[in-house]
Design a protein around this motif. Structure first.
Motif, short mmCIF file in Angstrom:
data_model
loop_
_atom_site.label_atom_id
_atom_site.label_comp_id
_atom_site.label_asym_id
_atom_site.label_seq_id
_atom_site.Cartn_x
_atom_site.Cartn_y
_atom_site.Cartn_z
N ARG A 19 -28.82 14.97 35.60
CA ARG A 19 -29.51 13.83 34.98
C ARG A 19 -28.53 12.73 34.61
O ARG A 19 -28.80 11.54 34.80
N ASP A 23 -28.64 9.08 36.21
CA ASP A 23 -28.73 7.87 35.38
C ASP A 23 -27.59 6.91 35.69
O ASP A 23 -27.78 5.70 35.77
N GLU A 27 -27.89 3.04 37.34
CA GLU A 27 -27.39 1.85 36.65
C GLU A 27 -26.87 0.81 37.64
O GLU A 27 -26.88 -0.38 37.34
N ARG A 38 -37.30 6.07 37.73
CA ARG A 38 -37.44 6.78 36.44
C ARG A 38 -38.89 7.11 36.15
O ARG A 38 -39.20 8.21 35.68
N LEU A 43 -38.36 10.41 34.30
CA LEU A 43 -37.13 10.24 33.54
C LEU A 43 -37.30 9.30 32.36
O LEU A 43 -36.52 9.33 31.42
N GLU A 44 -38.32 8.47 32.40
CA GLU A 44 -38.51 7.48 31.34
C GLU A 44 -39.30 8.06 30.17
O GLU A 44 -38.97 7.82 29.02
#
Length: 92
Positions: A19, A23, A27, A38, A43-44
């Motif tokens: 994870r 992430d 980015e 996400r 993921l959000e």
């Protein structure tokens, strides 16, 4: 195995490392595309969203959201930041 399975799996050192790496890789992507990934894989907010749900949130058609997801997954599969995980996870 899917990306969603990995990122939503019970927390283990491997999934936490994955994870964090994911992430970090996101980015470097366009903010809208990263948000789409996400949302798609939970993921959000912890919920995996459909293409239609994502389309409504970001103002695109579901087909365009699908295209963005496929494009970003191709990038992530080849991303240098995720190469270490390719040996441990099967990508299809």
């Amino acid at each position: 195995w899917t990306l969603g399975d990995t990122v939503t799996a019970p927390t283990t050192p491997v999934t936490m490392d994955f994870r964090i790496t994911l992430d970090s890789a996101l980015e470097s992507r366009a903010a809208r595309n990263a948000r789409i990934i996400r949302l798609r894989f939970g993921l959000e907010d912890g919920v995996e969203h459909t293409y239609t749900q994502i389309a409504q949130k970001v103002g695109l058609s579901p087909q365009r959201v699908c295209n963005v997801v496929n494009q970003e997954l191709r990038y992530l599969k080849d991303a240098r930041a995720l190469r270490a995980f390719k040996d441990g996870f099967e990508y299809s």
